[in-house]
Scaffold this active site. Structure first.
Site, short mmCIF file in Angstrom:
data_model
loop_
_atom_site.label_atom_id
_atom_site.label_comp_id
_atom_site.label_asym_id
_atom_site.label_seq_id
_atom_site.Cartn_x
_atom_site.Cartn_y
_atom_site.Cartn_z
CD GLU A 115 -2.60 1.62 0.41
OE1 GLU A 115 -3.44 0.84 -0.08
OE2 GLU A 115 -2.45 2.80 0.00
CG ASP A 126 -6.69 4.07 -7.09
OD1 ASP A 126 -7.52 3.64 -6.27
OD2 ASP A 126 -5.67 4.69 -6.76
CE LYS A 174 -11.03 13.83 -14.67
NZ LYS A 174 -10.32 14.79 -13.83
CG ASP A 205 -16.68 -0.46 -8.79
OD1 ASP A 205 -15.44 -0.42 -8.61
OD2 ASP A 205 -17.36 0.55 -9.07
C1 LIG Z 1 -9.77 1.76 -4.27
S1 LIG Z 1 -8.67 1.33 -2.99
C2 LIG Z 1 -8.99 -0.41 -2.71
C3 LIG Z 1 -8.44 -0.90 -1.40
C4 LIG Z 1 -8.69 -2.38 -1.11
N1 LIG Z 1 -8.01 -3.24 -2.07
C5 LIG Z 1 -10.16 -2.66 -1.09
O1 LIG Z 1 -10.65 -3.26 -2.05
O2 LIG Z 1 -10.82 -2.25 -0.13
C6 LIG Z 1 -7.12 1.28 -3.84
C7 LIG Z 1 -5.94 1.21 -2.89
O3 LIG Z 1 -4.75 1.01 -3.63
C8 LIG Z 1 -3.78 1.96 -3.20
N2 LIG Z 1 -2.95 2.21 -4.38
C9 LIG Z 1 -3.35 2.81 -5.53
N3 LIG Z 1 -2.35 2.84 -6.41
C10 LIG Z 1 -1.30 2.23 -5.81
C11 LIG Z 1 0.03 1.95 -6.21
N4 LIG Z 1 0.45 2.29 -7.43
N5 LIG Z 1 0.84 1.33 -5.34
C12 LIG Z 1 0.41 0.98 -4.10
N6 LIG Z 1 -0.84 1.22 -3.65
C13 LIG Z 1 -1.68 1.84 -4.51
C14 LIG Z 1 -4.56 3.15 -2.74
O4 LIG Z 1 -3.83 3.96 -1.85
C15 LIG Z 1 -5.77 2.48 -2.09
O5 LIG Z 1 -5.53 2.17 -0.73
#
Ligand SMILES: C[S@@+](CC[C@H](N)C(=O)[O-])C[C@H]1O[C@@H](n2cnc3c(N)ncnc32)[C@H](O)[C@@H]1O
Length: 199
Positions: free
Chosen positions: A58, A108, A112, A145
């Site tokens: 994370e 994520d 866009k 989703d």
């Molecule tokens: C939408 S959240 C989903 C969190 C978890 N997997 C869940 O489903 O509840 C995406 C997570 O990935 C982390 N994240 C996004 N891009 C990342 C990256 N390149 N490297 C590490 N963590 C990342 C974000 O900080 C966030 O905590």
């Protein structure tokens, strides 16, 4: 009680790790939760599978601190969290051929158009890295989703010669819901899931 710190800080960020630097026993299966968020999936899986080791990755410091607190509170010796960027971790840091399953859950979606290249499913460093770190027959599990991201992501992975798509019926095996998944389901959204095995 854990025999080590829940936060895993590598001695060196510029070389490949050995499995036993993360968890003491090199023989136990290693699973990775990429972008582990609040750690609810990581912790539920570690509790359900005391015979496997789970590393969450994370990038946000606040989330890492919360996950570490939860691991310590649960007294888990088979879960740790690493604060680092996902593609770099898979591309360069994780040990070759030692990961049994890698979970990418609600990444994520970068909706866009100008940001599409940032979607981790289509980043070559991540794709090539996953082929390197998975053990033979190791699995990659992906849930989102976001339907457009699911379509683009599955199309990209179905075309990779190193992987074959597997069925993933809901009841196939225990699989904890993530924090984001629960939020999306409460809002009436549906989840998409896909699973590949390294050939
Ligand atoms: C939408 S959240 C989903 C969190 C978890 N997997 C869940 O489903 O509840 C995406 C997570 O990935 C982390 N994240 C996004 N891009 C990342 C990256 N390149 N490297 C590490 N963590 C990342 C974000 O900080 C966030 O905590």
């Amino acid at each position: 009680m854990p025999t080590f710190e829940p936060v895993f800080i590598p001695d060196d960020y510029f070389r490949e790790l050995r499995k036993e630097e993360i968890f003491a026993d090199p023989a136990r299966p290693l699973e990775i939760d990429m972008g582990c968020g609040d750690g609810s999936f990581l912790i539920a899986m570690a509790e359900q599978h005391p015979d496997r080791d789970f590393l969450g990755v994370e990038r946000l410091a606040g989330r890492v601190a919360k996950v570490a607190k939860k691991i310590a509170a649960a007294g888990l010796g088979n879960a740790r969290v690493l604060r680092l960027e996902s593609a770099y971790t898979v591309g360069w840091l994780l040990p070759t051929g030692r990961v049994s399953r890698l979970h990418l859950l609600c990444p994520d979606p970068w909706p866009k158009k100008k940001h599409h290249a940032r979607r981790i499913m289509v980043i070559e460093e991540f794709q090539n890295g996953l082929l390197r770190v998975l053990q033979p027959q190791g699995e990659f599990l992906f849930k989102t989703d976001d339907a457009p991201y699911f379509e683009v992501g599955t199309e990209a992975w179905d075309a990779l010669p190193g992987f074959e798509r597997l069925e993933w019926p809901v009841e196939a095996f225990y699989y904890a819901q993530t924090d984001f998944e629960r939020q999306w389901l409460r809002q009436g959204k549906s989840m998409n899931r896909a699973r590949w095995r390294k050939r």
